[in-house]
Structure formats: structure tokens, C-alpha cells
Design a protein around this motif. Structure first.
Motif, short mmCIF file in Angstrom:
data_model
loop_
_atom_site.label_atom_id
_atom_site.label_comp_id
_atom_site.label_asym_id
_atom_site.label_seq_id
_atom_site.Cartn_x
_atom_site.Cartn_y
_atom_site.Cartn_z
N ARG A 106 -51.60 17.82 -14.64
CA ARG A 106 -51.52 16.37 -14.43
C ARG A 106 -50.12 15.88 -14.14
O ARG A 106 -49.93 14.92 -13.43
CB ARG A 106 -52.00 15.62 -15.69
CG ARG A 106 -53.45 15.72 -15.89
CD ARG A 106 -54.07 14.53 -16.51
NE ARG A 106 -53.87 13.26 -15.87
CZ ARG A 106 -54.05 12.10 -16.46
NH1 ARG A 106 -54.41 12.06 -17.71
NH2 ARG A 106 -53.88 10.98 -15.82
N LEU A 107 -49.13 16.52 -14.78
CA LEU A 107 -47.77 15.99 -14.71
C LEU A 107 -46.78 17.10 -15.03
O LEU A 107 -47.05 17.95 -15.89
CB LEU A 107 -47.63 14.86 -15.74
CG LEU A 107 -46.29 14.17 -15.93
CD1 LEU A 107 -45.91 13.39 -14.68
CD2 LEU A 107 -46.35 13.24 -17.13
N PHE A 108 -45.65 17.10 -14.34
CA PHE A 108 -44.55 17.99 -14.67
C PHE A 108 -43.32 17.12 -14.89
O PHE A 108 -43.01 16.25 -14.08
CB PHE A 108 -44.28 18.99 -13.54
CG PHE A 108 -43.05 19.82 -13.78
CD1 PHE A 108 -43.08 20.89 -14.65
CD2 PHE A 108 -41.86 19.51 -13.13
CE1 PHE A 108 -41.95 21.65 -14.88
CE2 PHE A 108 -40.72 20.27 -13.36
CZ PHE A 108 -40.77 21.34 -14.23
N THR A 109 -42.62 17.36 -16.00
CA THR A 109 -41.39 16.63 -16.29
C THR A 109 -40.28 17.66 -16.48
O THR A 109 -40.39 18.53 -17.36
CB THR A 109 -41.54 15.76 -17.55
OG1 THR A 109 -42.68 14.91 -17.38
CG2 THR A 109 -40.31 14.91 -17.78
N GLU A 110 -39.24 17.55 -15.68
CA GLU A 110 -38.18 18.56 -15.70
C GLU A 110 -37.21 18.42 -16.87
O GLU A 110 -36.79 19.41 -17.45
CB GLU A 110 -37.40 18.54 -14.39
CG GLU A 110 -36.40 19.66 -14.30
CD GLU A 110 -35.82 19.83 -12.92
OE1 GLU A 110 -35.13 20.84 -12.72
OE2 GLU A 110 -36.03 18.97 -12.06
N TYR A 111 -36.84 17.20 -17.21
CA TYR A 111 -35.82 16.99 -18.24
C TYR A 111 -36.45 16.38 -19.49
O TYR A 111 -36.76 15.20 -19.52
CB TYR A 111 -34.72 16.06 -17.73
CG TYR A 111 -33.99 16.63 -16.54
CD1 TYR A 111 -32.98 17.56 -16.72
CD2 TYR A 111 -34.32 16.25 -15.25
CE1 TYR A 111 -32.31 18.10 -15.64
CE2 TYR A 111 -33.66 16.78 -14.16
CZ TYR A 111 -32.65 17.70 -14.35
OH TYR A 111 -32.00 18.23 -13.29
N VAL A 112 -36.63 17.20 -20.53
CA VAL A 112 -37.22 16.74 -21.78
C VAL A 112 -36.28 17.13 -22.91
O VAL A 112 -35.91 18.30 -23.05
CB VAL A 112 -38.61 17.36 -22.01
CG1 VAL A 112 -39.18 16.97 -23.36
CG2 VAL A 112 -39.56 16.96 -20.88
N HIS A 113 -35.89 16.14 -23.73
CA HIS A 113 -34.97 16.41 -24.83
C HIS A 113 -35.72 16.88 -26.08
O HIS A 113 -35.34 17.89 -26.68
CB HIS A 113 -34.13 15.17 -25.14
CG HIS A 113 -33.11 15.40 -26.22
ND1 HIS A 113 -32.10 16.33 -26.09
CD2 HIS A 113 -32.97 14.84 -27.43
CE1 HIS A 113 -31.37 16.31 -27.20
NE2 HIS A 113 -31.87 15.43 -28.03
N THR A 114 -36.77 16.16 -26.48
CA THR A 114 -37.57 16.60 -27.63
C THR A 114 -39.05 16.57 -27.29
O THR A 114 -39.53 15.66 -26.60
CB THR A 114 -37.34 15.73 -28.89
OG1 THR A 114 -37.93 14.46 -28.70
CG2 THR A 114 -35.87 15.59 -29.23
#
Length: 87
Positions: A25-33
């Protein structure tokens, strides 16, 4: 063999792919927590079954979480998250 934790620098260390019914559904490249990210998904009304967590800088797969699993800010592989053979 490279260390899977190589590339963790304590700032936006993770990338996450979100799945629902086996479909990406979704890809997020920058995740902190991880916990904050799932809270953001809930706030935006984005449904998901599981998420796949990567080390952002190396693209190595760390683990996946099913919806309803206990989430901490960062994966603790001794008690949280799941790993799959071959990832």
C-alpha cells in the motif's frame, strides 16, 4: 557477510513498506521510530495488516510487525518483531 545493523545511526534509520491483504500500500523511506510511524498511519486512516521494516541505508530487511503487535520506538529483536527465513 555484512552486519545487518550496519547503517543504523539513530536518525531516520528505517524504511517501511505497508501491506494490506498481501498488497503493498505504501513505502516510506525515512522513518525515525516504528511506533510513531504506526501512530501516523492510524491518524491518516491508512489500514494495514503488517509492515516490513528495513535498515534505510543498506536496505537490509530487519523484521516485520503484524497489526496488533506490541511496538516500541525501535525494534528489539530479542522480544519484538518477527523475522522470516531468507529475508
Amino acid at each position: 557477510m555484512r552486519n545487518i545493523y550496519e547503517g543504523l545511526k539513530d536518525k531516520n534509520d528505517y524504511s517501511v513498506t505497508v501491506y494490506l491483504n498481501g498488497q503493498k500500500r505504501l513505502f516510506t523511506e525515512y522513518v525515525h521510530t516504528i511506533y510513531s510511524y504506526t501512530q501516523w498511519l492510524q491518524k491518516k486512516g491508512i489500514e494495514w495488516d503488517y509492515i516490513l521494516v528495513y535498515v534505510r541505508r543498506t536496505r537490509a530487511v530487519l523484521c516485520f510487525y503484524k497489526k496488533g503487535d506490541y511496538l516500541h520506538s525501535k525494534p528489539d529483536f530479542s522480544i519484538r518483531g518477527r523475522t522470516k527465513q531468507g529475508w
